[in-house]
Design an enzyme around this catalytic site. Structure first.
Site, mmCIF file in Angstrom:
data_model
loop_
_atom_site.group_PDB
_atom_site.id
_atom_site.type_symbol
_atom_site.label_atom_id
_atom_site.label_comp_id
_atom_site.label_asym_id
_atom_site.label_seq_id
_atom_site.Cartn_x
_atom_site.Cartn_y
_atom_site.Cartn_z
ATOM 1 N N ASN A 10 0.870 -1.188 0.000
ATOM 2 C CA ASN A 10 0.000 0.000 0.000
ATOM 3 C C ASN A 10 0.900 1.228 0.000
ATOM 4 O OD1 ASN A 10 -1.812 2.039 0.496
ATOM 5 N ND2 ASN A 10 -2.292 1.399 2.600
ATOM 6 N N TRP A 11 0.979 1.860 -1.172
ATOM 7 C CA TRP A 11 1.878 3.019 -1.292
ATOM 8 C C TRP A 11 1.299 4.275 -0.640
ATOM 9 C CZ3 TRP A 11 4.012 3.047 -7.057
ATOM 10 C CH2 TRP A 11 4.805 1.914 -7.245
ATOM 11 N N LYS A 12 0.023 4.239 -0.289
ATOM 12 C CA LYS A 12 -0.641 5.423 0.254
ATOM 13 C C LYS A 12 -0.429 6.613 -0.707
ATOM 14 C CE LYS A 12 -0.123 3.361 4.755
ATOM 15 N NZ LYS A 12 -0.248 3.499 6.183
ATOM 16 N N HIS A 95 -9.760 0.806 4.788
ATOM 17 C CA HIS A 95 -8.494 1.114 5.456
ATOM 18 C C HIS A 95 -8.762 2.122 6.582
ATOM 19 C CE1 HIS A 95 -4.468 2.536 6.273
ATOM 20 N NE2 HIS A 95 -4.038 1.436 5.690
ATOM 21 N N GLU A 97 -7.202 4.611 7.570
ATOM 22 C CA GLU A 97 -6.998 6.022 7.222
ATOM 23 C C GLU A 97 -8.201 6.578 6.467
ATOM 24 O OE1 GLU A 97 -3.125 5.610 5.390
ATOM 25 O OE2 GLU A 97 -2.256 5.110 7.341
ATOM 26 N N GLU A 166 -5.397 -5.022 10.604
ATOM 27 C CA GLU A 166 -4.418 -3.956 10.825
ATOM 28 C C GLU A 166 -4.776 -3.201 12.101
ATOM 29 O OE1 GLU A 166 -2.383 -2.763 6.838
ATOM 30 O OE2 GLU A 166 -4.126 -1.507 7.157
ATOM 31 N N SER A 208 3.155 -1.850 10.344
ATOM 32 C CA SER A 208 4.602 -1.830 10.563
ATOM 33 C C SER A 208 5.288 -3.159 10.259
ATOM 34 C CB SER A 208 4.915 -1.363 11.991
ATOM 35 O OG SER A 208 4.433 -0.041 12.196
ATOM 36 N N GLY A 229 2.701 -1.182 4.286
ATOM 37 C CA GLY A 229 2.594 0.227 3.931
ATOM 38 C C GLY A 229 3.960 0.824 3.678
ATOM 39 N N GLY A 230 4.445 1.594 4.648
ATOM 40 C CA GLY A 230 5.703 2.328 4.493
ATOM 41 C C GLY A 230 6.849 1.504 3.932
HETATM 42 P P1 PGA Z 1 2.487 0.525 7.639
HETATM 43 O O1 PGA Z 1 1.031 0.649 6.987
HETATM 44 O O2 PGA Z 1 3.094 -0.757 7.122
HETATM 45 O O3 PGA Z 1 3.223 1.740 7.170
HETATM 46 O O4 PGA Z 1 2.300 0.472 9.107
HETATM 47 C C1 PGA Z 1 0.201 -0.457 6.776
HETATM 48 C C2 PGA Z 1 -1.070 0.008 6.121
HETATM 49 O O5 PGA Z 1 -1.546 1.092 6.449
HETATM 50 O O6 PGA Z 1 -1.641 -0.699 5.257
#
Ligand code: PGA
Length: 247
Positions: A10-12, A95, A97, A166, A208, A229-230
């Protein structure tokens, strides 16, 4: 041993045309585990341009979000049909967010229906906030989110391709659920899904995930993959996580 069948990135709101081009060109030159599906959720602007490159790298593209309606006066939103037309095969729904910006369980159910109509597979995120965990209500919180999802009509549920657990307190914080705590939640989700005839659905852990912790998480019985994600923005790290899934 989990089978780790699905690894997602997930590149956000990160990435550009040049970034995507370099990422998929480099990815195509790496050796990836067989019998494992990899999905990348880039910003929607990159879906069309990255279509060929992702395919050449053996990766499937998905949209980070879709609207529940097929079309209409929804400024700034994208329909399932629109993202499918430019190359998305998956959609990431629910998600945290997005939920933090007001999306509800009802919206997620509508989006699942939209995904089904457009022929997209859906990966739906569930997860509890820290307060629920501290109050000993992590499982009941997540099971309530799952129950709301599973109340979707059968045709919509047909689009459900994966569920990602998550925990909110682990997203982007560097905090990870211990492998045992993640496994316990996944077991609980598996049982609830099994009761609905969906026990074979891949269950991903997210929050994470890094090269250093991927192996311990992915070796748990009911953790079938990771939503990263990150760490997925660094191709070498994402590759190491994908490799950890089979080692
Ligand atoms: P993160 O994000 O790996 O940066 O914690 C995971 C996600 O939001 O899908």
């Amino acid at each position: 041993m989990g089978c780790a069948v699905l690894i997602a990135a997930n590149w956000k709101m990160h990435g550009s045309l040049a970034f995507a081009d370099a990422y998929f060109t480099s990815a195509a030159a790496l050796r990836w585990p067989e019998a494992q599906q990899r999905i990348v959720f880039p910003p929607a602007t990159l879906l069309g341009p990255a279509r060929a490159g992702a395919a050449a790298a053996g990766m499937v593209l998905g949209a980070q979000s879709i609207h529940g309606a097929a079309e209409g006066a929804f400024t700034g939103s994208l329909s399932a049909e629109q993202v499918a037309e430019v190359g998305a095969a998956w959609a990431l729904l629910g998600h945290s967010e997005r939920r933090a910006q007001g999306e509800t369980d009802e919206d997620v159910v509508a989006q699942l229906g939209a995904a089904a109509r457009a022929g997209l597979r859906a990966m739906v995120c569930l997860g509890e906030p820290l307060a629920a965990r501290n109050a000993g209500q992590a499982e009941s919180f997540v099971l309530a989110q799952l129950a709301a999802l599973l109340a979707a009509p059968g045709a919509a549920l047909g689009a459900l391709g994966a569920v990602a657990y998550e925990p909110l307190w682990a997203i982007g914080t560097g905090e990870t659920a211990t492998p045992e705590a993640a496994q316990a939640m996944h077991r609980c989700l598996r049982e609830a899904l099994h009761a609905q005839g969906l026990g074979a659905l891949p269950l991903l852990y997210g929050g994470s995930v890094k090269a250093e912790n991927a192996r311990a998480l992915l070796s748990q019985n009911d953790i079938d993959g990771a939503l990263v994600g990150g760490a997925s923005l660094n191709l070498e790290t994402f590759h190491a996580i994908a490799r950890a899934a089979i080692e």
